[in-house]
Design an enzyme around this catalytic site. Structure first.
Site, mmCIF file in Angstrom:
data_model
loop_
_atom_site.group_PDB
_atom_site.id
_atom_site.type_symbol
_atom_site.label_atom_id
_atom_site.label_comp_id
_atom_site.label_asym_id
_atom_site.label_seq_id
_atom_site.Cartn_x
_atom_site.Cartn_y
_atom_site.Cartn_z
ATOM 1 C CG PHE A 114 -0.375 0.469 2.503
ATOM 2 C CD1 PHE A 114 -0.595 1.763 2.964
ATOM 3 C CD2 PHE A 114 0.365 -0.391 3.306
ATOM 4 C CE1 PHE A 114 -0.077 2.187 4.176
ATOM 5 C CE2 PHE A 114 0.872 0.028 4.520
ATOM 6 C CZ PHE A 114 0.655 1.324 4.961
ATOM 7 C CE LYS A 115 3.517 1.371 4.750
ATOM 8 N NZ LYS A 115 4.744 1.143 5.482
ATOM 9 C CG ASP A 116 3.926 0.566 -4.456
ATOM 10 O OD1 ASP A 116 5.083 0.972 -4.241
ATOM 11 O OD2 ASP A 116 3.655 -0.621 -4.718
#
Length: 498
Positions: A114-116
């Protein structure tokens, strides 16, 4: 819109533009930047987002917070960040698990986490911030990671002119796949180093470097380098995360799962508290959120906080199968405290946490916090059984962090008799933790974590995401491992090599 520090107790608080806040990362007093006010969206405004692409939804939400960026700049940043090449099939899709439980899949980007969602756009925002603030010095991004932030930041910042990035991760606190992703990172401006310790050791080391004024003056004067951060302590990392909560609500509307104005719950697997805090900001803006379920693993310091009002980091640290949540110091909780309790209390709490290892929030303030939040947790057995049950019952493959969210979402609905449509935030591809996912379903771990990818795909028929295919064949570029006490020297040596 201007930003202030969570710890600034002065009458006339120092204000910063969004570009300045993004460039600096951390406030002068060690606090975190927060907006002076929260923009509001009406139900009609939210409904109007439904027919927009994710890129246009992002532009709309970000424009409310980044008011010193032009429409053209935000259009460029959003279009480049959320393009098909980076998010094949689209960013942040909703998956229906059953009639009352949905999964918000945030892992379709280039690093399968999810950091993308934030770290594909943050480097673009920072590059423009440097121009806006007339910054001509080199910038070094320092990152502490529990696994996913590091790779996503490396991928987002690689080969960006004028910016270098250095990532620290706990050597035994990330999965084999996460370690391979970071150790094999390409790019001429990247550096990666493991530490002997856990994520909190890495995070404390990075924070101490940021708060060392003498060190920052030396590297500025002698090397012409300034420091910034890609962790969620940086507002530029956190603000893009607000977008996908609005987007999820719009997709639920589009799927006729809810009607405009209906409330939803979000259950977020939580470590550093940035992801769930972004949801809280969305709620303050007007998104119809009923409850934010803070889902923890065995490192359940947040669960205890929401139940008792006491935050106590003096406890046993557990290494779990959901390592990105193996955190005892949830930095972004400071932002929530600032909104609820004010800067004076927040400063006092943070001082107590640093000096004594704990603090306790007033009952009146906890009542306000608990109006929006509830804390639950899942142990290792709960996590494994949830992975197996969801696969067996629904044919849906989830990772070890998403499983914590699903278990807590189901527990909340049962124990609190809440039938509100609930969205479990899915933070990573199951293939980032393939060995533990495989063992959870089939009862036995593969011979190696890397071999688990092919075995899991073969057994389930679920395709390995393209960013993880053939990961074992990539060249290992970074092998160093150091004690946390040597992090500052390592940063200094890297700066001298630039």
């Amino acid at each position: 819109m201007n930003y202030v520090s969570t710890r600034d107790t002065s009458k006339d608080k120092l204000s910063y533009t969004s570009a300045e806040a993004i460039k600096l990362g951390l406030a002068f007093d060690g606090g975190l930047f927060i907006p002076r006010e929260i923009p509001a969206l009406s139900l009609n405004d939210i409904g109007a987002l439904k027919d927009l692409s994710y890129t246009d939804r992002a532009k709309k939400i970000l424009s409310l917070f980044l008011t010193d960026y032009t429409d053209e700049e935000l259009e460029q940043c959003c279009s480049e960040a959320y393009c098909e090449d980076s998010f094949k099939g689209g960013a942040a899709p909703i998956y229906k698990i059953n009639d009352s439980l949905y999964s918000l899949e945030l892992w379709h980007g280039p690093t399968c986490a999810f950091k993308d969602m934030a770290l594909q756009i943050m480097p673009k925002l920072l590059s423009k911030a440097l121009v806006k603030t007339n910054e001509t010095r080199k910038t070094l991004i320092l990152v502490a990671t529990s696994g996913d932030t590091g790779k996503a930041a490396l991928e987002g910042y690689k080969n960006i002119e004028g910016i270098n990035i250095m990532v620290f991760y706990p050597n035994d606190g990330v999965s084999t796949v996460q370690k391979l992703q970071m150790a094999s990172q390409t790019g001429n401006n990247v550096n990666v180093c493991a530490i002997h310790g856990n994520f909190d050791d890495a995070q404390n080391g990075v924070k101490s470097i940021f708060s060392d004024k003498a060190f920052k003056e030396v590297i500025n004067d002698e090397n012409g380098v300034i420091l910034s951060s890609a962790n969620s302590i940086n507002w530029g990392r956190l603000v893009p995360q607000i977008v996908y909560y609005f987007s999820a609500y719009c997709d639920l509307l589009d799927n006729a799962a809810i009607s405009l104005g209906d409330k939803v719950n979000f259950c977020v697997p939580t470590g550093n508290f940035g992801n769930i805090f972004a949801a809280y900001i969305a709620k303050l803006m007007g998104l119809p959120i009923n409850k934010l379920i803070c889902a923890s693993n065995s490192n359940n310091v947040l669960t205890d906080f929401f139940k008792t009002g006491e935050y106590n980091k003096k406890r046993e640290f557990h290494s779990t199968i959901s390592p990105s949540m193996d955190i005892l110091i949830s930095s972004n909780l400071e932002r929530l405290l600032s909104f609820i309790c004010g800067s004076e209390k927040t400063q006092s709490y943070m001082t107590m946490l640093a000096n004594e290892g704990n603090y306790k929030v007033d009952a009146e303030d906890m009542e306000k916090i608990n109006a929006s939040f509830v804390g639950l947790w899942a142990n290792e057995s709960d996590t494994a059984s949830t992975i197996k049950n969801v696969w067996t019952k629904y044919g849906y493959l989830i990772d070890t962090h998403t499983a914590v969210a699903v278990k807590c979402a189901e527990e909340y609905r049962r124990d609190f008799t809440d039938n509100t449509v609930t969205v479990a935030v899915s933070t990573a591809s199951p293939y980032k933790f393939a060995a533990d996912v495989y063992a959870s379903i089939y009862g036995k771990k593969p011979e190696s974590d890397v071999a688990a990818l092919a075995l899991l795909s073969e057994k389930t028929g679920v395709e390995i995401p393209y960013p993880l295919a053939d990961i074992e064949k990539r060249e290992i570029r970074f092998k160093k491992s150091i004690d946390p006490a040597n992090m500052k020297n390592e940063v200094s040596d890297y700066i001298k090599s630039l």
